[in-house]
Design a protein around this motif. Structure first.
Motif, PDB file in Angstrom:
ATOM      1  N   GLU A   1     -14.360  87.689  63.668  1.00  0.00           N
ATOM      2  CA  GLU A   1     -15.095  88.739  62.962  1.00  0.00           C
ATOM      3  C   GLU A   1     -16.216  88.192  62.080  1.00  0.00           C
ATOM      4  O   GLU A   1     -17.139  88.922  61.732  1.00  0.00           O
ATOM      5  CB  GLU A   1     -14.140  89.564  62.103  1.00  0.00           C
ATOM      6  CG  GLU A   1     -13.454  88.774  61.001  1.00  0.00           C
ATOM      7  CD  GLU A   1     -12.661  89.667  60.072  1.00  0.00           C
ATOM      8  OE1 GLU A   1     -13.008  90.851  59.945  1.00  0.00           O
ATOM      9  OE2 GLU A   1     -11.685  89.183  59.459  1.00  0.00           O
TER      10      GLU A   1
ATOM     11  N   ASP B   1     -16.055  93.682  61.860  1.00  0.00           N
ATOM     12  CA  ASP B   1     -15.014  93.816  60.827  1.00  0.00           C
ATOM     13  C   ASP B   1     -13.690  94.080  61.519  1.00  0.00           C
ATOM     14  O   ASP B   1     -13.491  95.145  62.124  1.00  0.00           O
ATOM     15  CB  ASP B   1     -15.376  94.957  59.871  1.00  0.00           C
ATOM     16  CG  ASP B   1     -14.434  95.009  58.681  1.00  0.00           C
ATOM     17  OD1 ASP B   1     -13.600  94.089  58.546  1.00  0.00           O
ATOM     18  OD2 ASP B   1     -14.533  95.957  57.888  1.00  0.00           O
TER      19      ASP B   1
ATOM     20  N   GLU C   1     -10.840  94.571  60.211  1.00  0.00           N
ATOM     21  CA  GLU C   1     -10.066  95.631  59.557  1.00  0.00           C
ATOM     22  C   GLU C   1     -10.565  97.017  59.946  1.00  0.00           C
ATOM     23  O   GLU C   1      -9.818  97.998  59.867  1.00  0.00           O
ATOM     24  CB  GLU C   1     -10.149  95.473  58.038  1.00  0.00           C
ATOM     25  CG  GLU C   1      -9.379  94.262  57.499  1.00  0.00           C
ATOM     26  CD  GLU C   1     -10.061  92.946  57.794  1.00  0.00           C
ATOM     27  OE1 GLU C   1      -9.372  91.912  57.810  1.00  0.00           O
ATOM     28  OE2 GLU C   1     -11.294  92.965  58.030  1.00  0.00           O
ATOM     29  N   THR C   2     -11.794  97.127  60.388  1.00  0.00           N
ATOM     30  CA  THR C   2     -12.341  98.430  60.783  1.00  0.00           C
ATOM     31  C   THR C   2     -12.110  98.707  62.259  1.00  0.00           C
ATOM     32  O   THR C   2     -11.651  99.789  62.634  1.00  0.00           O
ATOM     33  CB  THR C   2     -13.844  98.472  60.481  1.00  0.00           C
ATOM     34  OG1 THR C   2     -14.047  98.207  59.092  1.00  0.00           O
ATOM     35  CG2 THR C   2     -14.434  99.823  60.827  1.00  0.00           C
ATOM     36  N   LYS C   3     -12.444  97.762  63.162  1.00  0.00           N
ATOM     37  CA  LYS C   3     -12.271  97.957  64.602  1.00  0.00           C
ATOM     38  C   LYS C   3     -11.940  96.624  65.231  1.00  0.00           C
ATOM     39  O   LYS C   3     -12.611  95.631  64.981  1.00  0.00           O
ATOM     40  CB  LYS C   3     -13.544  98.548  65.214  1.00  0.00           C
ATOM     41  CG  LYS C   3     -13.397  99.002  66.657  1.00  0.00           C
ATOM     42  CD  LYS C   3     -14.632  99.754  67.113  1.00  0.00           C
ATOM     43  CE  LYS C   3     -14.499 100.224  68.568  1.00  0.00           C
ATOM     44  NZ  LYS C   3     -13.362 101.154  68.737  1.00  0.00           N
TER      45      LYS C   3
ATOM     46  N   PRO D   1     -12.142  91.677  51.602  1.00  0.00           N
ATOM     47  CA  PRO D   1     -11.981  92.622  52.714  1.00  0.00           C
ATOM     48  C   PRO D   1     -10.765  92.337  53.590  1.00  0.00           C
ATOM     49  O   PRO D   1     -10.428  93.164  54.438  1.00  0.00           O
ATOM     50  CB  PRO D   1     -13.283  92.438  53.499  1.00  0.00           C
ATOM     51  CG  PRO D   1     -13.721  91.047  53.200  1.00  0.00           C
ATOM     52  CD  PRO D   1     -13.281  90.771  51.798  1.00  0.00           C
TER      53      PRO D   1
END
Length: 799
Positions: A287, A344, A346-348, A418
């Motif tokens: 990422e 990211d 944590e997002t996708k 994050p």
């Protein structure tokens, strides 16, 4: 092969026999057939000619012969008869002699001088020489006188088929596009035959294909090669080897032939679409990958080559069309997938893309064959990485008043981890951006405080960098720039823009503006500067000057009356109070110096000094100073001259009737005293006997080493001083180690047995004041004068 050779030989001999039968009779019969002139001895025939015939018939030559021919490459046991020369002047006797000259006469062609028969003595080749030009003449055998003028004739070499066709430019290379229709032009070949193209069929060529069928064909007479099969595919076979034959004699049996090869290459056309090697591609990426970094490659293969194989790649579908991009590698024709935006985890965590590869150059002839493109699916998995802290804003702008208190909070920054683990964050200031340490930050909550006082007039902006570091992993660091603007407060009083000095003319008028002054303020109010000017309370009723505020925020100084005089008062001081419009207002007092000057009628200042007022017209103060300096310099020169003349006229000694200059010699050079032992040896002066030894120089080192001089015998007590000096002079002249002429020579010997003793003071233990020089008067008048001089010197010292 032997059978074919026999057939060729039979054809050749058959042609030669036919040619021999056809040509030979015409050669022998030609003189009788073509000449109608009778022999020159028949006068009866001549009489039968009528007058009309004599007029109409032209004069013919006496030669009776034809153009002659001879076959090339003919060889036999006997020379071949080419032809026979004959003249009607020949009565049949042996009185005429035939002579032959020209090309090959006597070597290739030989003539019988009696009969005129011409024979070829050598084998001829038409390709080397096609014809020979000869000259024939009939002369009298006895007198060698020509019976008729010489005449030229030609012997032509008749061609036979003895040269095979040749392809001079072979082997050939040609290209033709693949998938071409039948009859498409490929190339043209050319063969040459050295035989005669006019006579017979020896040079008539016919072309055919020996190898290369059924793919290609050739026109028999034009030698143009064309395609014979449709839709030949380069991808199936790219190169063809074709053998072409050229045969003379019109291609009939017995003709000679030559062959050449033609290499035909099929050139590429875009008849194949690109095709992905696999329909599904898998890639994984961290990422924290940088933007523009490649994460994978896809490849669409194309059977075509060159420009026809070039493809472009595009992402046509998928949930990451705005996250990823694909470009084409110009060298390998690969599709390179790159990151377009930050990832990211944590997002996708994954993306699916549909990638298309399409040919750039499409041939319209093959569009009907299907779309020249292909698609494949790409799946990208995002992997988690330990990311640095993320600030809530990429930049921060803070404002603080310049009178803010120490340790007061001027702003705050926030950041978070994050990652899923969410490590605590510590804040710090990069001191390279805050060298004066004017700010501090709370490491826990990111509050920025003031460490030292601020001054907007010194530095309006401060740019610092805040560092956020994860407590669990100190390598994860983020930075953010902070711009701090210092806001203004009214803490500076206004003052004059410059040190003004006004000039007032003595002939000025009342109300005349003397000077316009302006003020400045280091502060920067929002609505701009507005200054108030006033005089000191005790100067409000100033009898000489008054002030007036202008609209442009400046101040005018005016004179109240006229008649100012430098003699009465040269300088006036006018204090002025300047106030700003700030809250609270600030003020300062500045003093304006007004100087009274003499001006011209136009108001131009000429002089502002009181001294200039009393000077005569036309002479300035600078000129007076220069004149005074010259006078002083002349006085100094006169005084120095008089002083020097006075010192020069004073006598050095007291003159008397008796002149003692020839007895006393004055030396101004002074030695170093008893402590100076480098220039001379004090022991020599004290002991004359020590001069006999070798005394080396102590001031220099001689370049050459010489043996010491032999010492002289001891000098007796009664030796003469003159002899002593001569001895010393002789030693100095003959000694190479002796000092140069301008060095000191020791002449310290004074002799012995003197009643007066030594006059030298080197060994004297008493001072001059203890000595009595009265005894010198007993030596004679001259020494008496010397004693008086010493006595006078002593008395002067006591005085």
């Amino acid at each position: 092969m032997p059978e074919r050779l026999m057939e060729m030989l039979m054809d050749t001999w058959t042609s030669l026999i036919i040619l021999w039968i056809t040509v030979l009779p015409s050669i022998y019969m030609a003189p009788m057939n073509q000449s109608q002139i009778l022999p020159s001895g028949s006068s009866t025939g001549l009489k039968r000619l009528t007058e009309e015939q004599r007029v109409l018939n032209r004069s013919k030559r006496g030669w009776v012969w034809n153009q002659m021919f001879v076959l090339e490459e003919f060889s036999g046991p006997e020379p071949i008869l080419v032809g026979r020369l004959h003249t009607d002047l020949d009565p049949g006797s042996s009185k005429i002699k035939y002579i032959l000259s020209g090309d090959g006469a006597g070597t290739i062609f030989v003539i019988n001088d009696k009969t005129g028969d011409i024979h070829a003595m050598k084998r001829l080749d038409r390709e080397e020489k096609a014809e020979y030009t000869l000259t024939a003449q009939a002369v009298d055998r006895d007198t060698n006188q020509p019976l008729e003028p010489p005449s030229e004739f030609i012997i032509k070499v008749q061609d036979i088929n003895d040269n095979a066709p040749e392809f001079v430019d072979g082997p050939y290379h040609a290209m033709v596009p693949e998938m071409s229709v039948v009859g498409t032009f490929v190339t043209k070949v050319t063969a040459t035959d050295a035989d005669d193209p006019v006579y017979g069929n020896s040079a008539k060529l016919v072309y055919s294909i020996l190898e290369g069928q059924p793919y290609f064909s050739i026109e028999p007479h034009t030698a143009i090669i064309k395609t014979a099969l449709p839709n030949m595919d380069r991808e199936a076979k790219e190169e063809y080897f074709v053998v072409i034959q050229a045969k003379d004699m019109g291609g009939h049996m017995g003709g000679l032939s030559g062959t050449t090869t033609v290499t035909i290459t099929l050139t590429d056309v875009n008849d194949n679409p690109p095709k992905f090697a696999q329909s599904l591609y898998h890639f994984s990426v961290m990422e924290d990958v940088a933007l523009g970094e490649p994460i994978g490659r896809v490849k669409a293969n194309d059977l075509d080559t060159g420009e026809n194989a070039k493809s472009s790649y595009d992402i046509i579908e998928g949930d990451g069309m705005d996250i990823f991009e694909i470009t084409t590698d110009a060298q390998t024709q690969d599709g390179i997938i790159r990151v377009r935006k930050l990832l990211d985890f944590e997002t996708k965590k994954s993306y699916t893309l549909k990638v298309e590869a399409a040919n750039i150059h499409i041939d319209p002839r093959f569009i009907s064959g299907g779309p020249f493109k292909d698609t494949a699916t790409v799946k990208i998995v995002v992997e988690d990485a330990d990311e640095p802290p993320v600030f809530s804003s990429p930049t921060y702008l803070l404002e603080v008043h310049e009178n803010a208190a120490i340790n007061s909070v001027i702003g705050q920054v926030t950041a978070h981890d994050p990652d899923v683990s969410s490590s605590p964050i510590r804040f710090s200031i990069d001191r390279h951006t805050d060298l004066e340490r004017q700010f501090n930050i709370n490491a826990e909550d990111g509050k920025i405080t003031l460490a030292t006082p601020l001054d907007r007039e010194t530095n309006m902006w401060h740019n610092i960098t805040i560092v956020a570091t994860e407590t669990r992993n100190h390598s994860q660091v983020s930075r953010v720039p902070i711009a701090i603007k210092v806001l203004d407060v009214n803490d500076n009083a206004p003052e004059f823009a410059s040190d003004h000095e006004a000039f007032l003319c003595e002939n000025g008028k009342p109300g005349q503006v003397i000077q316009i002054v302006s003020a400045v303020d280091k502060d920067d109010p929002k609505n701009g500067h507005y200054f108030l000017y006033s005089l000191l309370p005790e100067m409000v009723n100033n009898p000489n000057f008054t002030i007036k505020k202008n609209e442009d925020n400046t101040l005018s100084i005016l004179a109240k009356h006229s008649g100012f005089s430098r003699q009465k008062q040269e300088v006036y001081l006018l204090p002025i109070i300047i106030s700003d419009s700030g809250n609270p207002p600030m003020s300062s007092t500045s003093t304006l110096t007004i100087r009274v000057c003499g001006c011209s009628s136009d108001g131009i200042v000429q002089s502002c000094n009181v001294e200039a007022y009393v000077l005569p017209i036309g002479l300035s103060m600078g000129a007076l100073i220069a004149i005074l300096a010259c006078i002083i310099l002349l006085l100094v020169i006169v005084v120095l001259f008089v002083t020097l003349r006075r010192h020069k006229n004073e006598p050095l000694i007291i003159k008397d009737d008796e002149d003692v200059r020839e007895n006393i010699i004055r030396y101004d050079d002074e030695g170093g005293g008893e402590e100076d032992t480098e220039a001379f040896d004090i022991a020599t002066l004290q002991n004359p006997d020590g001069i006999n030894g070798f005394l080396p120089r102590k001031d220099i080192k001689p370049d050459l080493q010489f043996m010491p001089r032999q010492g002289l015998a001891p000098v007796p007590n009664g030796v003469d001083v003159d002899e002593f000096i001569n001895v010393r002079l002789h030693e100095a002249d003959n000694d190479p180690t002796a000092p140069p002429y301008d060095s000191i020579q020791i002449y310290g010997y004074e002799g012995r047995g003197s009643a007066a003793g030594s006059l030298s003071s080197l060994e004297s233990t008493t001072s001059d004041s203890d000595q009595n020089f009265d005894y010198l008067s007993e030596w004679g008048p001259r020494f008496k004068r010397l004693g008086e001089l010493y006595s006078v010197g002593e008395s002067d010292k006591e005085t």
